[in-house]
Enzyme design. Structure first.
Site, PDB file in Angstrom:
ATOM      1  N   GLU A 126       0.854  -1.200   0.000  1.00 53.97           N
ATOM      2  CA  GLU A 126       0.000   0.000   0.000  1.00 53.97           C
ATOM      3  C   GLU A 126       0.881   1.238   0.000  1.00 53.97           C
ATOM      4  O   GLU A 126       2.022   1.182   0.457  1.00 53.97           O
ATOM      5  CB  GLU A 126      -0.832   0.038   1.295  1.00 53.97           C
ATOM      6  CG  GLU A 126      -1.808  -1.090   1.425  1.00 53.97           C
ATOM      7  CD  GLU A 126      -2.280  -1.260   2.870  1.00 53.97           C
ATOM      8  OE1 GLU A 126      -2.023  -0.379   3.708  1.00 53.97           O
ATOM      9  OE2 GLU A 126      -2.886  -2.303   3.141  1.00 53.97           O
ATOM     10  N   LYS A 128       2.200   4.554   1.501  1.00 56.36           N
ATOM     11  CA  LYS A 128       2.288   5.093   2.862  1.00 56.36           C
ATOM     12  C   LYS A 128       1.906   6.569   2.762  1.00 56.36           C
ATOM     13  O   LYS A 128       2.661   7.393   2.241  1.00 56.36           O
ATOM     14  CB  LYS A 128       3.698   4.934   3.410  1.00 56.36           C
ATOM     15  CG  LYS A 128       3.815   5.317   4.854  1.00 56.36           C
ATOM     16  CD  LYS A 128       5.153   4.875   5.401  1.00 56.36           C
ATOM     17  CE  LYS A 128       5.253   5.165   6.884  1.00 56.36           C
ATOM     18  NZ  LYS A 128       5.141   6.576   7.204  1.00 56.36           N
ATOM     19  N   ASP A 130       1.280  10.255   3.865  1.00 55.40           N
ATOM     20  CA  ASP A 130       1.963  11.101   4.845  1.00 55.40           C
ATOM     21  C   ASP A 130       0.961  12.045   5.501  1.00 55.40           C
ATOM     22  O   ASP A 130       0.825  13.203   5.117  1.00 55.40           O
ATOM     23  CB  ASP A 130       3.066  11.886   4.129  1.00 55.40           C
ATOM     24  CG  ASP A 130       4.061  12.461   5.114  1.00 55.40           C
ATOM     25  OD1 ASP A 130       4.003  12.074   6.293  1.00 55.40           O
ATOM     26  OD2 ASP A 130       4.888  13.290   4.702  1.00 55.40           O
ATOM     27  N   TYR A 237      -7.975   7.893   4.334  1.00 57.02           N
ATOM     28  CA  TYR A 237      -7.862   6.582   3.685  1.00 57.02           C
ATOM     29  C   TYR A 237      -7.720   5.522   4.770  1.00 57.02           C
ATOM     30  O   TYR A 237      -6.861   5.652   5.659  1.00 57.02           O
ATOM     31  CB  TYR A 237      -6.634   6.517   2.762  1.00 57.02           C
ATOM     32  CG  TYR A 237      -6.873   7.044   1.364  1.00 57.02           C
ATOM     33  CD1 TYR A 237      -8.096   6.837   0.708  1.00 57.02           C
ATOM     34  CD2 TYR A 237      -5.866   7.724   0.685  1.00 57.02           C
ATOM     35  CE1 TYR A 237      -8.300   7.318  -0.574  1.00 57.02           C
ATOM     36  CE2 TYR A 237      -6.070   8.205  -0.608  1.00 57.02           C
ATOM     37  CZ  TYR A 237      -7.297   7.995  -1.223  1.00 57.02           C
ATOM     38  OH  TYR A 237      -7.506   8.460  -2.482  1.00 57.02           O
ATOM     39  N   LYS A 326      10.694   3.588   2.924  1.00 54.59           N
ATOM     40  CA  LYS A 326      10.546   5.039   2.746  1.00 54.59           C
ATOM     41  C   LYS A 326      11.402   5.495   1.586  1.00 54.59           C
ATOM     42  O   LYS A 326      12.585   5.145   1.513  1.00 54.59           O
ATOM     43  CB  LYS A 326      11.000   5.753   4.015  1.00 54.59           C
ATOM     44  CG  LYS A 326      10.121   5.446   5.212  1.00 54.59           C
ATOM     45  CD  LYS A 326       9.354   6.655   5.633  1.00 54.59           C
ATOM     46  CE  LYS A 326       9.795   7.127   6.978  1.00 54.59           C
ATOM     47  NZ  LYS A 326       9.259   8.355   7.399  1.00 54.59           N
ATOM     48  N   CYS A 420      16.049  47.443   7.748  1.00 58.17           N
ATOM     49  CA  CYS A 420      15.250  46.946   6.632  1.00 58.17           C
ATOM     50  C   CYS A 420      16.046  47.081   5.329  1.00 58.17           C
ATOM     51  O   CYS A 420      16.536  48.178   5.024  1.00 58.17           O
ATOM     52  CB  CYS A 420      13.950  47.737   6.542  1.00 58.17           C
ATOM     53  SG  CYS A 420      12.987  47.317   5.082  1.00 58.17           S
ATOM     54  N   CYS A 423      14.169  49.928   3.206  1.00 60.00           N
ATOM     55  CA  CYS A 423      14.016  51.338   3.579  1.00 60.00           C
ATOM     56  C   CYS A 423      14.975  51.782   4.672  1.00 60.00           C
ATOM     57  O   CYS A 423      14.991  52.948   5.040  1.00 60.00           O
ATOM     58  CB  CYS A 423      12.570  51.627   3.978  1.00 60.00           C
ATOM     59  SG  CYS A 423      12.132  50.922   5.565  1.00 60.00           S
ATOM     60  N   CYS A 438       9.890  45.055   9.652  1.00 63.80           N
ATOM     61  CA  CYS A 438      10.197  46.457   9.417  1.00 63.80           C
ATOM     62  C   CYS A 438       8.967  47.239   9.883  1.00 63.80           C
ATOM     63  O   CYS A 438       7.876  47.046   9.366  1.00 63.80           O
ATOM     64  CB  CYS A 438      10.444  46.711   7.934  1.00 63.80           C
ATOM     65  SG  CYS A 438      10.407  48.471   7.558  1.00 63.80           S
ATOM     66  N   CYS A 444       7.746  52.106   3.825  1.00 62.82           N
ATOM     67  CA  CYS A 444       8.620  51.053   3.300  1.00 62.82           C
ATOM     68  C   CYS A 444       8.076  50.579   1.943  1.00 62.82           C
ATOM     69  O   CYS A 444       6.977  50.010   1.875  1.00 62.82           O
ATOM     70  CB  CYS A 444       8.683  49.919   4.306  1.00 62.82           C
ATOM     71  SG  CYS A 444       9.685  48.548   3.751  1.00 62.82           S
TER      72      CYS A 444
HETATM   73  S1  IVH Z   1      -0.162   0.125   8.694  1.00 62.97           S
HETATM   74  C1  IVH Z   1       1.048  -1.580  13.063  1.00 62.97           C
HETATM   75  N1  IVH Z   1      -0.566   1.233   6.391  1.00 62.97           N
HETATM   76  O1  IVH Z   1       2.564   5.162   8.833  1.00 62.97           O
HETATM   77  C2  IVH Z   1       1.093  -0.349  12.248  1.00 62.97           C
HETATM   78  N2  IVH Z   1       0.328   2.591   8.130  1.00 62.97           N
HETATM   79  O2  IVH Z   1       4.477   3.778  11.417  1.00 62.97           O
HETATM   80  C3  IVH Z   1       0.039  -0.387  11.214  1.00 62.97           C
HETATM   81  N3  IVH Z   1       0.664   4.928   7.486  1.00 62.97           N
HETATM   82  O3  IVH Z   1       1.714   6.627  11.482  1.00 62.97           O
HETATM   83  C4  IVH Z   1       0.180   0.742  10.272  1.00 62.97           C
HETATM   84  N4  IVH Z   1      -0.061   4.768   5.415  1.00 62.97           N
HETATM   85  O4  IVH Z   1      -0.467   5.966  10.311  1.00 62.97           O
HETATM   86  C5  IVH Z   1      -0.131   1.426   7.640  1.00 62.97           C
HETATM   87  N5  IVH Z   1      -1.022   2.104   4.293  1.00 62.97           N
HETATM   88  C6  IVH Z   1      -0.590   2.268   5.522  1.00 62.97           C
HETATM   89  C7  IVH Z   1      -0.145   3.533   5.984  1.00 62.97           C
HETATM   90  C8  IVH Z   1       0.318   3.634   7.299  1.00 62.97           C
HETATM   91  C9  IVH Z   1       0.443   5.582   6.332  1.00 62.97           C
HETATM   92  C10 IVH Z   1       1.243   5.563   8.690  1.00 62.97           C
HETATM   93  C11 IVH Z   1       0.608   5.150   9.987  1.00 62.97           C
HETATM   94  C12 IVH Z   1       1.700   5.321  10.993  1.00 62.97           C
HETATM   95  C13 IVH Z   1       2.946   5.116  10.192  1.00 62.97           C
HETATM   96  C14 IVH Z   1       3.520   3.758  10.444  1.00 62.97           C
END
Ligand code: IVH
Length: 710
Positions: A126, A128, A130, A237, A326, A420, A423, A438, A444
């Protein structure tokens, strides 16, 4: 749905008819929301949707007891939470092991293989996201709680705020194997276009920019007023489903089920049979993620089979069945050649690094923000240094470090200016602020220019035929210094004709645009004045409340602070602005020029005059209405809201957790303290407004008497 179509005007005296109508409207609106946000289908025009929502809102205001906890009106917010209560997570919210290397991913796969003793297994990959981790509880299909991660064991209860997330179902649709009581974990985030829009608006208002969408989302979730959260357009999500027993054999089936219940699940996830397929997925998204409208910082890889997940178990901090890969933050190394200092509309000085151009995440970076003086010191930057520039989730590149090993002998320390750069006025740093400013507001040049640009900008006066560049030229030539000067341009046509690139046609357009701007409504003019912190929304609220610039000018900071969405910082800034003689003269000139300085049209008809002559202070958190609603109710019935308690105050309306100091003060001044319910008694009920002083109002203490009820 048919019930709705058939329903004519209802006689709302019968509470079961009201209840039915509330139910039917809620059902219909839930359905329309699902169609719109999940399936991208607009069944009816927006206006009709708004009408249904408004009808439901009105019924709920008139019959607070009948409002459903998960009413679609929750989407628009309005709940004030002074302090978020905390709750313990039923299942701890763990984090994931992180890696930046593909070798580590292969090692993870080997560990899984060993742990499962050679049994076949598959993965789910999946994105990740942010954002901010969130745990939602659904009981009998209803969203009952939203809790932040907190320390993993306890988090903040932010239910009213998550209810404003439009894509999140407040009531689930039935679906296979739906547990009666379960938790959904997922990520709350701010989509990138929303983030960009928010920052553009902040820039226009002279506010500090938000660093990235994650900070924006987490800041929004902590807002006390859920109506403001709703305006931040957060999304969610889902990525896992938790129940006491096992309802699904594998994670992928749970994801599919979550989707079928109407929960938003990003359709970017994939089943991967081998680690090679996982790596392919990782490679594919390394570039594709830049076209995705949500900030992502990696890929989460999970063993699909839930029994195998159990078999692999957990370390103290994270599951052994999952890992996060990451993506390295997009960074580049380049030379810092110069530091420029930008002076903004409010006088804030922002250092900007001028770099040797370098390619980064698909664009060429020539400049990076250095935020403020602290940042320069923290990084120990010198001119000539080789610096690291990152783009990460941020839109504006930033300098994250210095390659000290490559520091040239001739690198020069950066001396932050004390005056500044535009000015020459000595800079000041107001207490508690990160920026130097300023203070030469009136003289200015970049500040004056930025204020002119703001005044003519699209969301303010939007003067056709006058853009930022032209107004800048006019400024440089001494033709205009403040907005009111713009209205003297028609009289200076002869001077305009002598200007380069100023044909008859552009002058005609310009003059027509200036004339048309006299029709721009007052709220936009008020926004255009560029009063610090008075953004579009605040300008609208102030204009709607005071209706004329004179009434607004006459208001004290305290009074202004009591207007919904106007806090004390804004109120003080606005009131100081109005007190300055230069600003008063400018307003007078704008008035002479025919600019709209009051709301035109009929004043809203008051709901009644029951509260005329009475002043109220609201304090604490209210149960049946939001603070905004109570304020509106008081105002529309002729009352006034104020911020502080004095002996002239008619009533202190006390909610939960009212500060003891306020209570003491009210008791001292013998100001009656009444509850939300008692306030309702003062107001006319639905239907005909009874005359002032009727039996309905009788049980309440009059102003000047102590409440018998509290
Ligand atoms: S699974 C047991 N799936 O990433 C942990 N986490 O350290 C289960 N995050 O802050 C997390 N997308 O909120 C999972 N598809 C995803 C994610 C996801 C973002 C975040 C999660 C957590 C950090 C994981």
């Amino acid at each position: 749905m048919n019930r709705l179509a058939a329903s004519g005007p209802l006689l709302m005296s019968d509470s079961s008819a009201v209840q039915q109508r509330i139910l039917a409207l809620s059902e219909r609106l839930h359905h329309l929301n699902h169609q719109y946000y999940q399936l991208d289908i607009s069944e009816i025009p927006d206006q009709e949707f708004d009408q249904l929502l408004a009808e439901l809102q009105q019924l709920e205001t008139e019959h607070p007891g009948l409002a459903l906890a998960n009413s679609p009106t929750q989407r628009v917010g309005g709940t004030i939470t002074k302090q978020f209560p905390t709750a313990e997570h039923r299942y701890p919210m763990l984090s994931l092991g992180n890696t930046y290397s593909e070798d580590d991913l292969r090692e993870f796969d080997e560990r899984v293989q060993r742990g499962l003793e050679g049994a076949p297994y598959t993965y789910v990959c999946e994105l990740k996201i942010d954002g901010v981790a969130m745990s939602l509880r659904y009981e009998h299909g209803q969203l009952t709680q939203g809790v932040t991660r907190g320390d993993g064991t306890r988090g903040d209860v932010v239910t009213a705020n998550v209810r404003t997330i439009r894509t999140l179902p407040l009531a689930l649709r039935p679906g296979p194997n739906q547990p009666e009581d379960f938790e959904v974990r997922g990520e709350v985030f701010m989509p990138l276009p929303v983030f960009a829009e928010l920052n553009a608006e902040r820039e226009q208002n002279g506010d500090a920019l938000l660093a990235n969408p994650r900070n924006a989302a987490s800041g929004a979730l902590k807002l006390q007023n859920s109506a403001q959260v709703a305006a931040r357009k957060l999304r969610f999500y889902a990525y896992s489903l938790l129940t006491p027993g096992r309802h699904f054999a594998c994670h992928s089936a749970a994801l599919e089920a979550l989707g079928s219940y109407g929960l938003p699940v990003s359709d970017t996830w994939r089943r991967c049979a081998t680690i090679t397929e996982v790596l392919d997925f990782v490679h594919q998204w390394a570039t594709q993620r830049f076209d995705f409208p949500v900030a992502t910082d990696g890929i989460v890889i999970k063993v699909d089979d839930l029994r195998q997940q159990d078999q692999l178990g957990y370390t103290a901090k994270s599951p052994r069945w999952a890992i996060a890969y990451k993506y390295p933050a997009e960074a580049a190394r380049t030379r810092l050649n110069e530091v420029l200092y930008n002076v903004g509309r409010t006088g804030a000085v922002t250092p900007v690094a001028v770099l040797t151009p370098v390619a980064l995440a698909g664009t060429v970076v020539k400049r990076a923000t250095l935020h403020n003086a602290n940042q320069i010191e923290l990084l120990d930057l010198r001119l000539g240094d080789l610096v690291y520039v990152e783009k990460g989730g941020e839109i504006i590149p930033k300098i994250t470090g210095v390659d000290l090993s490559a520091r040239p002998a001739e690198a020069v320390p950066i001396v932050y200016p004390t005056a500044c750069p535009a000015c020459g006025t000595a800079l000041v740093r107001p207490e508690g602020e990160a920026h130097f400013r300023c203070p030469n507001e009136r003289g200015c040049p970049p500040q004056l220019k930025a204020r002119l640009e703001h005044y003519i900008s699209r969301k303010a006066l939007n003067i056709d035929g006058l853009g930022a560049e032209t107004v800048g030229r006019f400024f440089d030539l001494g033709l205009v210094t403040t907005p009111a000067d713009i209205y003297e341009l028609p009289a200076r046509r002869a001077e305009l004709v002598t200007m380069e690139r100023m044909g008859q046609k552009s002058i005609d357009n310009l003059l027509a645009g200036i004339e048309a701007s006299q029709q721009v409504p007052f709220p936009r003019v008020l926004f255009g004045l560029g009063i610090r912190y008075v953004g579009e929304t605040v300008a609208q609220k102030l204009a709607a409340h005071y209706r004329t610039i004179d009434a607004l000018r006459a208001a004290s900071a305290e009074e202004m602070a009591a207007v919904p969405e106007v806090g004390s910082v804004i109120a003080v800034a606005a009131s100081e602005w109005f007190q300055q003689p230069e600003n008063q003269r400018e307003l007078e000139r704008l008035r002479q020029a025919g600019v709209q300085l009051e709301v035109t049209g009929e004043a809203p008809v008051p709901a009644s005059d029951r509260l005329v002559g009475l002043t109220f202070v609201l304090s604490g958190v209210f149960e049946q209405h939001s603070r905004d609603e109570l304020q509106q109710l008081i105002i529309s019935n002729g009352g006034k809201i104020t911020g502080s308690i004095s002996k002239k105050l008619s009533y202190l309306v006390a909610g939960e957790n009212m500060g003891p100091a306020k209570r003491e003060k009210a008791l001292g001044f013998k100001v009656p303290i009444i509850s939300e319910t008692e306030l309702m008694v003062l107001l006319p009920g639905p239907g005909e407004a009874p005359a002032v002083g009727s039996a309905m109002a009788a049980p309440l203490p009059g102003p000047g008497q102590q409440s018998l009820l509290l």
